[in-house]
Design a protein around this motif. Structure first.
Motif, PDB file in Angstrom:
ATOM      1  N   VAL A   1       0.960  -1.301   0.094  1.00  0.00           N
ATOM      2  CA  VAL A   1       0.096  -0.022  -0.053  1.00  0.00           C
ATOM      3  C   VAL A   1       0.798   1.127   0.157  1.00  0.00           C
ATOM      4  O   VAL A   1       1.764   1.383   0.943  1.00  0.00           O
ATOM      5  N   GLY A   2       0.560   2.071  -0.700  1.00  0.00           N
ATOM      6  CA  GLY A   2       1.314   3.440  -0.922  1.00  0.00           C
ATOM      7  C   GLY A   2       2.341   3.375  -2.145  1.00  0.00           C
ATOM      8  O   GLY A   2       2.877   4.427  -2.534  1.00  0.00           O
ATOM      9  N   GLU A   3       2.590   2.114  -2.497  1.00  0.00           N
ATOM     10  CA  GLU A   3       3.619   2.074  -3.626  1.00  0.00           C
ATOM     11  C   GLU A   3       3.138   2.462  -4.893  1.00  0.00           C
ATOM     12  O   GLU A   3       1.922   2.318  -5.134  1.00  0.00           O
ATOM     13  N   LEU A   4       3.924   2.774  -5.966  1.00  0.00           N
ATOM     14  CA  LEU A   4       3.342   2.991  -7.329  1.00  0.00           C
ATOM     15  C   LEU A   4       3.781   1.706  -8.253  1.00  0.00           C
ATOM     16  O   LEU A   4       4.786   0.899  -8.030  1.00  0.00           O
ATOM     17  N   VAL A   5       2.810   1.827  -9.158  1.00  0.00           N
ATOM     18  CA  VAL A   5       3.141   0.833 -10.388  1.00  0.00           C
ATOM     19  C   VAL A   5       3.126   1.547 -11.623  1.00  0.00           C
ATOM     20  O   VAL A   5       2.185   2.223 -11.894  1.00  0.00           O
ATOM     21  N   GLN A   6       4.367   1.477 -12.370  1.00  0.00           N
ATOM     22  CA  GLN A   6       4.483   2.440 -13.331  1.00  0.00           C
ATOM     23  C   GLN A   6       4.430   1.700 -14.783  1.00  0.00           C
ATOM     24  O   GLN A   6       5.303   1.029 -14.751  1.00  0.00           O
TER      25      GLN A   6
ATOM     26  N   SER B   1       1.041   5.971 -14.094  1.00  0.00           N
ATOM     27  CA  SER B   1       1.383   5.595 -12.854  1.00  0.00           C
ATOM     28  C   SER B   1      -0.049   5.279 -12.046  1.00  0.00           C
ATOM     29  O   SER B   1      -0.784   6.063 -12.104  1.00  0.00           O
ATOM     30  N   VAL B   2      -0.037   4.070 -11.136  1.00  0.00           N
ATOM     31  CA  VAL B   2      -1.022   3.972 -10.560  1.00  0.00           C
ATOM     32  C   VAL B   2      -0.667   3.924  -9.098  1.00  0.00           C
ATOM     33  O   VAL B   2       0.257   2.882  -8.716  1.00  0.00           O
ATOM     34  N   VAL B   3      -1.378   4.313  -8.049  1.00  0.00           N
ATOM     35  CA  VAL B   3      -1.049   3.979  -6.677  1.00  0.00           C
ATOM     36  C   VAL B   3      -1.706   3.119  -6.234  1.00  0.00           C
ATOM     37  O   VAL B   3      -2.915   2.900  -6.188  1.00  0.00           O
ATOM     38  N   VAL B   4      -1.193   1.902  -5.324  1.00  0.00           N
ATOM     39  CA  VAL B   4      -1.751   1.147  -4.750  1.00  0.00           C
ATOM     40  C   VAL B   4      -2.260   1.366  -3.461  1.00  0.00           C
ATOM     41  O   VAL B   4      -1.506   1.795  -2.384  1.00  0.00           O
ATOM     42  N   LYS B   5      -3.678   1.379  -3.354  1.00  0.00           N
ATOM     43  CA  LYS B   5      -4.309   1.895  -2.358  1.00  0.00           C
ATOM     44  C   LYS B   5      -4.716   0.820  -0.908  1.00  0.00           C
ATOM     45  O   LYS B   5      -5.011   1.277   0.017  1.00  0.00           O
TER      46      LYS B   5
END
Length: 231
Positions: A60-65, A114-118
């Motif tokens: 949680v809080g990390e990015l997937v680019q 970029s997607v932020v993992v929530k």
């Protein structure tokens, strides 16, 4: 004199090579205050209809680019039970959708979505361009532990879908786009300049800077070597 200059240039070149090798293998943790980013290639220089890697485990809080390669790909969120179709809105919130990302072989920059993992719930995704999803261009962030719900099972079901669905939301929904261009229409025919947005930098970005600086230093060393030989 010529030998001394040549030896000095060679020593500089060797030292830079050794330093780069040590740096590339030692930076495992993200710098303080930054956000870890997981990099996914949407296709590649060979034009493969794949996401690589196709499974990502992110906190949680990390990015997937997602880095888009030629020619025209996209990223849409779906569900496991309905592959190649946009995830329906939940409480008024739609799944992420990059929009179509046309990239030519002459492009000097590639668009990045970029997607932020929530949360740690599985996020299934696919390429909505043509029949790319049916051909296996799909993946999942945080795959479930259920042995029946695998990316292989998703792609097997996707291969039977008649037509991939295109989200009716605006490109850039649920994430941020940087670099390259972002199309304003669903067919990717009318690109406009993408707007940059802030995103965290993680180990992958840091390594990219290291490599960039290394190549610059290598260029200076080679220049010194050429000068030495000329004298």
């Amino acid at each position: 004199m010529r030998f001394s200059l040549l030896a000095a240039a060679a020593a500089t070149l060797l030292g830079l090579t050794t330093a780069q090798s040590g740096t590339a293998t030692s930076s495992a943790a993200a710098p303080s205050g930054s956000v870890k980013a997981h990099v996914v290639m949407a296709s590649n220089i060979n034009g493969s209809l794949t996401f690589s890697p196709e499974t990502i485990t992110a906190a949680v809080g990390e990015l997937v680019q997602f880095h888009f390669y030629p020619r025209n790909h996209s990223l849409a969120q779906s569900t496991f039970d309905n592959p190649c179709q946009p995830m329906p809105q939940t409480n008024g919130t739609a799944g992420f959708w990059s929009g179509f990302m046309p990239v030519t072989s002459e492009s000097t920059t590639m668009p990045v979505f970029s997607v932020v993992v929530k949360d740690t719930a599985p996020m299934w995704f696919y390429c909505a361009t043509g029949k790319h999803c049916q051909a296996g261009m799909a993946g999942v962030i945080n795959p479930p532990a259920n042995p029946a719900r695998t990316i292989e099972a998703y792609k097997a079901a996707a291969a039977l879908v008649a037509q991939a669905g295109v989200p009716n939301t605006a490109g850039g929904t649920g994430g941020s786009t940087t670099g390259g261009s972002t199309p304003t229409t669903g067919d990717g025919a009318s690109p406009t300049n993408g707007s940059a947005s802030a995103s965290g930098t993680g180990a992958n970005a840091a390594n990219g800077l290291v490599v960039s600086y290394w190549y610059s230093a290598m260029g200076m060393a080679v220049g010194a070597l050429v000068v030495a030989v000329a004298f």
